[in-house]
Design a protein around this motif. Structure first.
Motif, PDB file in Angstrom:
ATOM      1  N   ASP A   1      38.780  49.455  46.169  1.00  0.00           N
ATOM      2  CA  ASP A   1      40.031  49.947  46.089  1.00  0.00           C
ATOM      3  C   ASP A   1      40.925  48.392  46.216  1.00  0.00           C
ATOM      4  O   ASP A   1      40.883  47.855  47.167  1.00  0.00           O
ATOM      5  N   CYS A   2      41.823  48.487  45.370  1.00  0.00           N
ATOM      6  CA  CYS A   2      42.807  47.279  45.391  1.00  0.00           C
ATOM      7  C   CYS A   2      43.728  47.405  46.731  1.00  0.00           C
ATOM      8  O   CYS A   2      44.146  46.382  47.140  1.00  0.00           O
ATOM      9  N   MET A   3      43.948  48.619  47.265  1.00  0.00           N
ATOM     10  CA  MET A   3      44.866  48.800  48.580  1.00  0.00           C
ATOM     11  C   MET A   3      44.176  48.020  49.596  1.00  0.00           C
ATOM     12  O   MET A   3      44.626  47.405  50.472  1.00  0.00           O
ATOM     13  N   ASP A   4      42.837  48.521  49.613  1.00  0.00           N
ATOM     14  CA  ASP A   4      41.943  47.846  50.667  1.00  0.00           C
ATOM     15  C   ASP A   4      41.979  46.143  50.598  1.00  0.00           C
ATOM     16  O   ASP A   4      41.897  45.265  51.386  1.00  0.00           O
ATOM     17  N   GLY A   5      41.702  45.760  49.344  1.00  0.00           N
ATOM     18  CA  GLY A   5      41.729  44.404  49.013  1.00  0.00           C
ATOM     19  C   GLY A   5      42.905  43.427  49.283  1.00  0.00           C
ATOM     20  O   GLY A   5      43.058  42.811  50.008  1.00  0.00           O
ATOM     21  N   MET A   6      44.231  44.142  48.924  1.00  0.00           N
ATOM     22  CA  MET A   6      45.332  43.595  49.039  1.00  0.00           C
ATOM     23  C   MET A   6      45.740  43.494  50.637  1.00  0.00           C
ATOM     24  O   MET A   6      46.367  42.676  51.052  1.00  0.00           O
ATOM     25  N   ALA A   7      45.253  44.418  51.264  1.00  0.00           N
ATOM     26  CA  ALA A   7      45.581  44.567  52.704  1.00  0.00           C
ATOM     27  C   ALA A   7      45.168  43.288  53.777  1.00  0.00           C
ATOM     28  O   ALA A   7      45.480  43.185  54.911  1.00  0.00           O
ATOM     29  N   GLN A   8      44.140  42.526  52.848  1.00  0.00           N
ATOM     30  CA  GLN A   8      43.468  41.282  53.591  1.00  0.00           C
ATOM     31  C   GLN A   8      44.151  40.189  53.304  1.00  0.00           C
ATOM     32  O   GLN A   8      43.665  38.993  53.861  1.00  0.00           O
ATOM     33  N   PHE A   9      45.198  40.132  52.667  1.00  0.00           N
ATOM     34  CA  PHE A   9      46.186  38.967  52.408  1.00  0.00           C
ATOM     35  C   PHE A   9      47.480  38.896  52.844  1.00  0.00           C
ATOM     36  O   PHE A   9      48.163  40.153  53.082  1.00  0.00           O
ATOM     37  N   PRO A  10      47.901  37.694  53.503  1.00  0.00           N
ATOM     38  CA  PRO A  10      49.278  37.718  53.981  1.00  0.00           C
ATOM     39  C   PRO A  10      50.455  38.000  52.984  1.00  0.00           C
ATOM     40  O   PRO A  10      50.103  37.854  51.721  1.00  0.00           O
ATOM     41  N   ASP A  11      51.629  37.837  53.227  1.00  0.00           N
ATOM     42  CA  ASP A  11      52.768  38.162  52.605  1.00  0.00           C
ATOM     43  C   ASP A  11      52.877  36.797  51.501  1.00  0.00           C
ATOM     44  O   ASP A  11      52.500  35.881  51.885  1.00  0.00           O
ATOM     45  N   LYS A  12      53.015  37.336  50.106  1.00  0.00           N
ATOM     46  CA  LYS A  12      53.506  36.303  49.063  1.00  0.00           C
ATOM     47  C   LYS A  12      52.145  35.364  49.245  1.00  0.00           C
ATOM     48  O   LYS A  12      52.602  34.242  48.565  1.00  0.00           O
ATOM     49  N   TYR A  13      51.200  35.876  49.195  1.00  0.00           N
ATOM     50  CA  TYR A  13      50.059  34.701  49.162  1.00  0.00           C
ATOM     51  C   TYR A  13      49.793  34.552  47.658  1.00  0.00           C
ATOM     52  O   TYR A  13      49.542  33.495  47.345  1.00  0.00           O
TER      53      TYR A  13
ATOM     54  N   ILE B   1      50.435  58.106  37.738  1.00  0.00           N
ATOM     55  CA  ILE B   1      50.931  56.631  38.069  1.00  0.00           C
ATOM     56  C   ILE B   1      50.538  56.350  39.558  1.00  0.00           C
ATOM     57  O   ILE B   1      50.452  57.173  40.435  1.00  0.00           O
ATOM     58  N   PRO B   2      50.538  54.893  39.764  1.00  0.00           N
ATOM     59  CA  PRO B   2      50.321  54.533  41.509  1.00  0.00           C
ATOM     60  C   PRO B   2      51.526  55.113  42.175  1.00  0.00           C
ATOM     61  O   PRO B   2      52.571  55.331  41.806  1.00  0.00           O
ATOM     62  N   THR B   3      51.166  55.201  43.430  1.00  0.00           N
ATOM     63  CA  THR B   3      51.882  55.603  44.481  1.00  0.00           C
ATOM     64  C   THR B   3      52.862  54.390  44.712  1.00  0.00           C
ATOM     65  O   THR B   3      52.810  53.388  44.305  1.00  0.00           O
ATOM     66  N   ASN B   4      53.998  54.891  45.494  1.00  0.00           N
ATOM     67  CA  ASN B   4      55.124  53.985  45.937  1.00  0.00           C
ATOM     68  C   ASN B   4      54.172  52.879  46.987  1.00  0.00           C
ATOM     69  O   ASN B   4      54.866  51.825  47.160  1.00  0.00           O
ATOM     70  N   GLU B   5      53.198  53.432  47.704  1.00  0.00           N
ATOM     71  CA  GLU B   5      52.690  52.569  48.448  1.00  0.00           C
ATOM     72  C   GLU B   5      52.038  51.448  47.763  1.00  0.00           C
ATOM     73  O   GLU B   5      51.981  50.160  48.413  1.00  0.00           O
ATOM     74  N   TYR B   6      51.503  51.594  46.508  1.00  0.00           N
ATOM     75  CA  TYR B   6      50.815  50.444  45.963  1.00  0.00           C
ATOM     76  C   TYR B   6      51.798  49.555  45.527  1.00  0.00           C
ATOM     77  O   TYR B   6      51.523  48.202  45.647  1.00  0.00           O
ATOM     78  N   PHE B   7      53.092  49.941  45.147  1.00  0.00           N
ATOM     79  CA  PHE B   7      53.949  49.040  44.644  1.00  0.00           C
ATOM     80  C   PHE B   7      54.530  48.080  45.845  1.00  0.00           C
ATOM     81  O   PHE B   7      54.942  47.237  45.658  1.00  0.00           O
ATOM     82  N   ASP B   8      54.560  48.931  46.868  1.00  0.00           N
ATOM     83  CA  ASP B   8      55.143  48.172  48.141  1.00  0.00           C
ATOM     84  C   ASP B   8      53.939  47.211  48.522  1.00  0.00           C
ATOM     85  O   ASP B   8      54.721  46.091  48.665  1.00  0.00           O
ATOM     86  N   GLU B   9      52.898  47.456  48.412  1.00  0.00           N
ATOM     87  CA  GLU B   9      51.819  46.385  48.821  1.00  0.00           C
ATOM     88  C   GLU B   9      51.736  45.157  47.755  1.00  0.00           C
ATOM     89  O   GLU B   9      51.657  44.068  48.085  1.00  0.00           O
ATOM     90  N   LEU B  10      51.843  45.738  46.554  1.00  0.00           N
ATOM     91  CA  LEU B  10      51.926  44.626  45.118  1.00  0.00           C
ATOM     92  C   LEU B  10      53.079  43.567  45.619  1.00  0.00           C
ATOM     93  O   LEU B  10      52.795  42.346  45.548  1.00  0.00           O
TER      94      LEU B  10
ATOM     95  N   ARG C   1      54.434  43.024  48.163  1.00  0.00           N
ATOM     96  CA  ARG C   1      54.289  42.191  49.633  1.00  0.00           C
ATOM     97  C   ARG C   1      53.534  41.008  49.355  1.00  0.00           C
ATOM     98  O   ARG C   1      53.859  39.912  49.913  1.00  0.00           O
ATOM     99  N   VAL C   2      52.245  41.231  48.622  1.00  0.00           N
ATOM    100  CA  VAL C   2      51.351  40.102  48.509  1.00  0.00           C
ATOM    101  C   VAL C   2      51.662  39.080  47.370  1.00  0.00           C
ATOM    102  O   VAL C   2      50.974  38.013  47.266  1.00  0.00           O
ATOM    103  N   SER C   3      52.645  39.520  46.461  1.00  0.00           N
ATOM    104  CA  SER C   3      52.926  38.563  45.348  1.00  0.00           C
ATOM    105  C   SER C   3      54.500  38.000  45.324  1.00  0.00           C
ATOM    106  O   SER C   3      55.208  38.971  45.704  1.00  0.00           O
ATOM    107  N   LYS C   4      54.611  36.701  44.854  1.00  0.00           N
ATOM    108  CA  LYS C   4      56.023  36.460  44.828  1.00  0.00           C
ATOM    109  C   LYS C   4      56.489  37.119  43.497  1.00  0.00           C
ATOM    110  O   LYS C   4      57.636  37.188  43.480  1.00  0.00           O
ATOM    111  N   ASN C   5      55.804  37.000  42.310  1.00  0.00           N
ATOM    112  CA  ASN C   5      56.172  37.630  40.947  1.00  0.00           C
ATOM    113  C   ASN C   5      55.181  38.405  40.560  1.00  0.00           C
ATOM    114  O   ASN C   5      53.923  38.147  40.761  1.00  0.00           O
ATOM    115  N   GLN C   6      55.528  39.311  39.767  1.00  0.00           N
ATOM    116  CA  GLN C   6      54.722  40.381  39.143  1.00  0.00           C
ATOM    117  C   GLN C   6      55.092  40.629  37.584  1.00  0.00           C
ATOM    118  O   GLN C   6      56.195  40.587  37.120  1.00  0.00           O
TER     119      GLN C   6
END
Length: 213
Positions: free
Chosen positions: A11-23, A55-64, A66-71
């Motif tokens: 699950d990408c939510m579990d994966g993204m949780a392992q990275f710091p902000d803007k990694y 569609i993905p949840t708001n939590e997904y977009f919040d995490e996305l 968080r971990v990326s500078k641009n999307q």
């Protein structure tokens, strides 16, 4: 933290949780659009129903964010995202058909003029995923919106096209795919591509040696 240049069946939510902000410098993602394309009778390869019903949840977009500078977010026209001047359009060169889209939209956080990529959807043969996008499309995105040294994230890997593009262009990459069958098919596709590249490189080197001799 997970190792770079691998894809993960999780699950990408579990994966993204392992990275710091803007990694990640750039996330290029293709989440479900929530339009029920898996139930479209025109798409006979859709054996799994309902995976794209929401569609993905708001939590997904919040995490996305968080971990990326641009999307770059495919299907961005279906989500509640902030206004941007940069919508990327993939003109699929699709013959007019009321059941199939002639283009797709991606929301982009990078503030630059909107762009259009024209590439036939029919070019992609032997698809392993129902919403598979061409490697050429991802290469174009990386060449236009990323710079060497950037780390790239794909939260919904699907067929693995993004991973192949990143590999060919020399970008560090991580991709997540929650479905085991799609993950295994993507991994095989990526491995086969790398093996072919290695074979072609070896062949070129041998030909060069012959010329020098």
């Amino acid at each position: 933290m997970l190792e770079l240049n691998k894809i993960y069946n999780m699950d990408c939510m579990d994966g993204m949780a392992q990275f710091p902000d803007k990694y990640f410098e750039l996330a290029i993602v293709d989440p479900p659009y929530g339009i029920g394309i898996s139930n479209n009778p025109v798409r006979q390869m859709h054996k799994k129903k309902g995976w794209d019903s929401a569609i993905p949840t708001n939590e997904y977009f919040d995490e996305l964010f968080r971990v990326s500078k641009n999307q770059i977010i495919w299907g961005g026209n279906y989500y509640d995202l902030r206004a941007t001047q940069n919508y990327i359009v993939w003109d699929k060169k699709q013959p007019e058909n009321f059941s199939l889209a002639m283009c797709e939209f991606a929301w982009c956080s990078i503030q630059s003029p909107a762009k259009i990529f024209r590439y036939s959807v029919l070019t992609e043969q032997n698809k392993i995923h129902p919403t598979q996008k061409p490697v050429a499309l991802y290469k174009w995105l990386l060449q236009n919106y990323a710079k060497q040294g950037d780390k790239i994230l794909d939260t919904h890997l699907g067929s693995g096209s993004s991973a192949i593009a990143a590999y060919d262009l020399g970008f560090d990459f991580i991709g997540f795919e929650i479905d085991k069958e799609y993950f295994e098919a993507a991994q095989k596709r990526i491995d086969d591509h790398k093996a072919q590249i290695s074979f072609d490189t070896m062949k070129e080197e041998r030909e060069q040696i012959k010329l020098e001799v």
